[in-house]
Design a protein around this motif. Structure first.
Motif, mmCIF file in Angstrom:
data_model
loop_
_atom_site.group_PDB
_atom_site.id
_atom_site.type_symbol
_atom_site.label_atom_id
_atom_site.label_comp_id
_atom_site.label_asym_id
_atom_site.label_seq_id
_atom_site.Cartn_x
_atom_site.Cartn_y
_atom_site.Cartn_z
ATOM 1 N N PRO B 187 -3.400 -13.818 -0.046
ATOM 2 C CA PRO B 187 -4.518 -13.822 -0.409
ATOM 3 C C PRO B 187 -5.149 -15.488 0.334
ATOM 4 O O PRO B 187 -6.823 -15.011 0.692
ATOM 5 C CB PRO B 187 -4.868 -13.585 -1.790
ATOM 6 N N SER B 188 -4.989 -16.282 0.682
ATOM 7 C CA SER B 188 -5.329 -17.533 1.094
ATOM 8 C C SER B 188 -4.950 -16.498 2.697
ATOM 9 O O SER B 188 -5.972 -17.811 3.384
ATOM 10 C CB SER B 188 -4.513 -18.408 1.214
ATOM 11 N N THR B 189 -4.683 -16.432 3.784
ATOM 12 C CA THR B 189 -4.864 -16.428 4.769
ATOM 13 C C THR B 189 -4.765 -14.316 5.384
ATOM 14 O O THR B 189 -5.470 -14.766 6.655
ATOM 15 C CB THR B 189 -3.688 -16.278 5.280
ATOM 16 N N GLY B 190 -4.526 -13.817 4.258
ATOM 17 C CA GLY B 190 -4.954 -12.511 4.801
ATOM 18 C C GLY B 190 -3.979 -12.087 5.542
ATOM 19 O O GLY B 190 -4.086 -10.700 6.261
ATOM 20 N N LYS B 191 -3.344 -12.784 5.844
ATOM 21 C CA LYS B 191 -1.508 -11.940 6.489
ATOM 22 C C LYS B 191 -0.757 -11.063 5.273
ATOM 23 O O LYS B 191 -0.379 -10.892 4.475
ATOM 24 C CB LYS B 191 -1.527 -12.614 7.153
ATOM 25 N N GLN B 192 -0.057 -9.769 6.603
ATOM 26 C CA GLN B 192 0.426 -9.577 6.205
ATOM 27 C C GLN B 192 2.500 -10.045 5.661
ATOM 28 O O GLN B 192 2.300 -11.084 6.792
ATOM 29 C CB GLN B 192 1.652 -8.436 6.531
ATOM 30 N N VAL B 193 2.035 -9.820 4.590
ATOM 31 C CA VAL B 193 3.139 -10.961 3.788
ATOM 32 C C VAL B 193 4.824 -9.858 3.965
ATOM 33 O O VAL B 193 4.658 -8.672 3.199
ATOM 34 C CB VAL B 193 3.857 -11.346 2.429
ATOM 35 N N GLY B 194 6.309 -10.046 4.580
ATOM 36 C CA GLY B 194 7.676 -9.536 4.690
ATOM 37 C C GLY B 194 7.170 -8.244 5.725
ATOM 38 O O GLY B 194 5.600 -7.901 6.448
ATOM 39 N N ARG B 195 7.612 -6.905 5.045
ATOM 40 C CA ARG B 195 7.889 -5.900 6.016
ATOM 41 C C ARG B 195 7.520 -4.843 5.481
ATOM 42 O O ARG B 195 6.730 -4.763 3.965
ATOM 43 C CB ARG B 195 9.233 -5.379 6.219
ATOM 44 N N THR B 196 7.119 -3.841 6.170
ATOM 45 C CA THR B 196 6.433 -2.241 4.925
ATOM 46 C C THR B 196 7.461 -1.603 4.154
ATOM 47 O O THR B 196 8.327 -1.066 5.262
ATOM 48 C CB THR B 196 5.373 -1.501 6.271
ATOM 49 N N LEU B 197 7.079 -1.829 2.900
ATOM 50 C CA LEU B 197 7.961 -0.926 2.459
ATOM 51 C C LEU B 197 7.842 0.730 2.736
ATOM 52 O O LEU B 197 6.979 1.498 2.009
ATOM 53 C CB LEU B 197 8.086 -1.302 0.447
ATOM 54 N N ALA B 198 8.748 1.107 3.320
ATOM 55 C CA ALA B 198 8.165 2.589 3.305
ATOM 56 C C ALA B 198 9.652 3.788 2.882
ATOM 57 O O ALA B 198 10.502 3.260 3.128
ATOM 58 C CB ALA B 198 8.254 3.123 5.158
ATOM 59 N N GLY B 199 8.943 4.412 2.271
ATOM 60 C CA GLY B 199 10.078 4.997 1.407
ATOM 61 C C GLY B 199 9.778 6.612 0.845
ATOM 62 O O GLY B 199 10.650 7.823 0.590
ATOM 63 N N HIS B 200 9.233 6.487 -0.027
ATOM 64 C CA HIS B 200 8.271 7.896 -0.668
ATOM 65 C C HIS B 200 7.865 8.472 0.077
ATOM 66 O O HIS B 200 7.441 8.101 1.810
ATOM 67 C CB HIS B 200 7.259 7.190 -1.174
ATOM 68 N N SER B 201 8.190 9.822 0.087
ATOM 69 C CA SER B 201 8.004 11.460 0.470
ATOM 70 C C SER B 201 5.873 11.348 0.313
ATOM 71 O O SER B 201 5.722 12.145 1.747
ATOM 72 C CB SER B 201 8.418 11.991 0.419
ATOM 73 N N LYS B 202 5.411 10.682 -0.441
ATOM 74 C CA LYS B 202 4.107 11.626 -1.035
ATOM 75 C C LYS B 202 2.909 10.493 -1.310
ATOM 76 O O LYS B 202 3.661 9.174 -0.987
ATOM 77 C CB LYS B 202 4.019 12.814 -1.815
ATOM 78 N N TRP B 203 1.680 10.378 -1.521
ATOM 79 C CA TRP B 203 0.776 9.298 -2.184
ATOM 80 C C TRP B 203 1.710 8.713 -2.941
ATOM 81 O O TRP B 203 2.683 8.671 -4.046
ATOM 82 C CB TRP B 203 -0.831 9.778 -1.707
#
Lengths: 259, 487
Positions: B187-203
């Motif tokens: 929240p202090s910089t507005g940048k993404q932290v770490g990697r995108t966590l992908a794995g779920h197949s639906k929402w």
């Protein structure tokens, strides 16, 4: 009036005339005009009888047309989702029930009587020969007052047969069922539920009293395993379901819950 | 003993009936010994006595209950309707109220445009310093609360941002989208932290962080999805730690409890209780007859705010000071205070118009079934002091229930369309609700009635949140603008 099926035999062997179908079609089209001529020329009592017959036909035709028009239109609108929906609104439809009325009074009368919105509204009428089979009895096998019920039936827990000597309707124990496979349309699952009783058999009152289950019969099933509760907190344990298959042919009773 | 003298003074003047009373706290513990009071004693006097017995430095505001009825004017009036046995000792249950008082919000101080599609989720950070919102335009936006202007716009998702969740230390925000991806933001910089966590197949239907007192580094986050699985992610390593399968249909709601148990509610009508550290299924809670939409834990608010104490809030929200160990201890003491003697309680609301109160750590049978709603229940929330449960339903009403027993307390009516979301103020006295009729309403829970009506949104209100320091309410909806309400 053909005395035997020689016409069909000829058709099977040699087929139809080359112009047969065209002639039949045109004859049917001309029939309307011919009938009109006849109606104009008739006089006296014959005319009265003819007109009365036509009048009843006209009424029935109008009724069926009205019945088709009086549809319960259930428009299922998908909630407008281009902009973005929160997760609790995804997969929810706004069910708008709009009743297209042609006759408000008839609708009110129907509601008063309590006509259900059935999955199978009309059922094929079965004749007695299909339902009841004659069982001959007596020393010389001449008495034919006993009937064997050819269809599936439900008898309660505390059922005891009447004295076989006086039993008129025989319900074979092989065709007695206690459970039905009930489909819940909202949950989209089928559950195996106990039958509590037969409420209405559309064929006739007699079959309702005997507990005969045919396609279209309304039965009451025990839904306590679903855990439904009324607003005041009472547990609902019986609900109506309509049978959707021919149980005597399948060996099981499939029904849809009337929610 | 001081109480006796006080009472005797008055009774000498008037011939008043006297009763033997004893103070008892909510858990059943007795306080002091039984003593004599005149029947017309008022709650103020009772408060003096009770505070003297509790021997606290600062006098606490208290509420008194006799046989489930609150003592409002005098003990006598409350007992009028009940048969009183003068021989027996009467138990008066005292409940400490929040020392601080949150004032009702009355006006919209700003209407923040910026999102180009509907605002789907809104959340204040645990200290109330930051505000984040997720929207259908696939962005997450941070807003500066002191100037009430946009701060950062975080692009990264490729579909609607369905749920957002702050880590209990307020340093990270997790957001889940309709494609099943989870991103973490600073929240202090507005940048993404770490990697995108992908794995779920639906929402993604819900996100829940591990409680602060269990792990002050805020490393693990759990996510539930429409594909019927719950995944526990390690945010520092950026990978999936564990996959919990078992539900046969979509998991609609997820909660990480303070005892190391994970609760997941699903459309297959069950709630499953898992052990968080090894992913073993402990219990399946069955009872609902239709989809389970929502769940709430009695310690929810304490787990959300972590080490932050709303009573110590200042006008300008600050980050928490202190070493990790100190903060962990503070969070643990706050958690134990809200939890009380017994185990955590869970309330679940469903499409079958009923709620169930469970004690999931002990029993798989429900404590009570709460009926009364006439349409599906969209959200249930325990009050921050876990005494009251509020349930918002599509039948346009909000119902209040007792948090311990599940007994029905009151109905709050006023909305003219389905009530979508509710939020409690930090002192448990006020409730704000956002509805499909585009208004927000602030309700006073004590006298249960409407305190404030907040119109202003142009279209349905999808999300509301009350900041933990009690100063602001944020709401967002279909009209794409985020509104901040203050006193």
């Amino acid at each position: 009036m053909p005395q035997n099926d020689y016409i069909e035999l000829h058709r099977k062997r040699y087929g139809y005339r080359f112009d047969y179908f065209e002639k039949a079609r045109k004859k049917e089209a001309r029939k309307v005009h011919k009938d009109a001529l006849v109606a104009k020329k008739l006089r006296g009592i014959k005319a009265k009888i003819y007109n009365k017959k036509k009048y009843t036909e006209k009424i029935n035709l109008k009724k069926t047309i009205r019945a088709h028009e009086q549809k319960d239109v259930k428009t299922v609108n998908k909630i407008h989702d281009e902009n973005g929906l929160p997760s609790y609104l995804l997969e929810r439809n706004e069910n708008k029930r709009t009743k297209v009325l042609t006759n408000l009074l008839k609708q009110k009368r129907k509601n008063k009587v309590g006509k259900w919105d059935l999955p199978i509204p009309k059922v094929q009428a079965l004749n007695e020969a299909e339902m009841l089979r004659v069982v001959k009895s007596g020393k010389r096998r001449k008495k034919t007052w006993k009937r064997l019920i050819d269809k599936v039936s439900f008898v309660g827990n505390n059922f005891t047969r009447k004295n076989p000597k006086f039993e008129r309707y025989i319900r074979p124990s092989s065709l007695r069922f206690k459970r039905a496979n009930v489909y819940h349309s909202e949950l989209k699952t089928t559950l195996s539920l106990d039958i509590i009783g037969v409420k209405v058999n559309p064929q006739s009152n007699l079959y309702t009293q005997l507990g005969i289950i045919t396609k279209g019969t309304i039965i009451e099933v025990n839904v306590s395993e679903l855990g439904l509760v009324t607003q005041s907190g009472k547990v609902i344990w019986g609900k109506f379901a309509q049978v959707t298959n021919n149980p005597e042919l399948d060996g099981c009773i499939n029904a849809t819950l009337l929610v | 003993l001081p109480p006796r003298f006080l009472a005797q003074d008055e009774s000498v003047a008037r011939d008043v009936q006297r009763l033997l009373v004893q103070f008892q706290d909510e858990g059943g513990q007795l306080l002091g010994s039984p003593f004599d009071v005149p029947v017309d004693i008022t709650p103020d006097r009772l408060q003096l006595v009770c505070n003297a017995l509790l021997a606290q430095e600062d006098p606490l505001p208290l509420a008194f209950f006799v046989h489930d009825a609150e003592i409002v004017s005098s003990l006598g009036k409350t007992l009028e309707s009940q048969a009183v046995e003068t021989e027996k000792v009467l138990d008066i249950i005292y409940q400490p109220q929040a020392v601080f008082r949150v004032r009702a919000v009355t006006r919209c101080t700003s209407s923040l445009d910026g999102h180009s599609e509907a605002v789907i989720s809104v959340a204040f950070s645990p200290t109330g310093k930051y505000l984040a919102s997720g929207s259908g335009d696939t962005t997450v936006r941070f807003w500066d609360l002191s100037t009430e202007t946009p701060h950062f716009t975080c692009k990264g998702h490729r579909h609607w941002v369905l749920s957002i969740s702050w880590s209990p230390d307020g340093k990270k925000l997790a957001s889940g989208c309709k494609n099943g991806q989870i991103l973490l933001w600073d929240p202090s910089t507005g940048k993404q932290v770490g990697r995108t966590l992908a794995g779920h197949s639906k929402w993604i239907t819900g996100l829940s962080w591990e409680p602060f007192h269990a792990n002050p580094e805020c490393r693990y986050v759990a996510s539930s999805s429409k594909d019927g699985t719950v995944r526990i992610w390690d945010t520092t390593a950026g990978r999936c730690e564990r996959i919990l399968t078992g539900h046969t249909q979509s998991v609609t709601c997820l909660r990480w409890g303070g005892d190391g148990l994970l609760y997941s509610a699903s459309q297959d009508r069950t709630i499953k209780v898992w052990r968080a550290h090894d992913g073993v299924l402990c219990r399946t809670l069955q009872g609902h007859s239709h989809w389970v939409n929502t769940m709430a834990l009695s310690t929810d608010y304490a787990l959300r705010t972590g080490a932050f104490e709303p009573a110590e809030a200042s006008v300008n929200a600050q980050d928490l000071q202190g070493s990790l160990q100190e903060l962990k201890e503070r969070a643990l003491s706050r958690y134990n205070l809200v939890r009380g003697q017994g185990p955590e309680r869970l309330v679940s609301g469903s499409d079958d118009f009923t709620l169930f109160l469970w004690s999931p750590a002990e029993d798989k049978k429900p404590l009570t079934r709460m009926t009364g709603h006439q349409a599906l229940i969209n959200q249930v929330l325990f009050s921050p002091d876990s005494r009251v449960v509020a349930s918002a339903s599509f039948d346009k009403s909000i119902k209040l229930w007792d948090g311990r027993t599940g007994k029905y307390l009151a109905s709050l009516r006023g909305h003219v369309a389905a009530v979508y979301q509710i939020a409690w103020s930090a002192d448990s006295r006020l409730l704000v609700s956002g509805s499909s009729d585009s208004t927000l309403k602030v309700w006073d829970v004590k006298a249960p009635k409407l305190a404030m009506d907040l119109p202003g949104h142009a279209d349905e209100v999808y999300a509301v949140d009350w900041s933990p320091d009690g100063q602001r309410v944020a709401s967002g909806g279909k009209d794409k603008c985020l509104r901040i309400w203050r006193r």
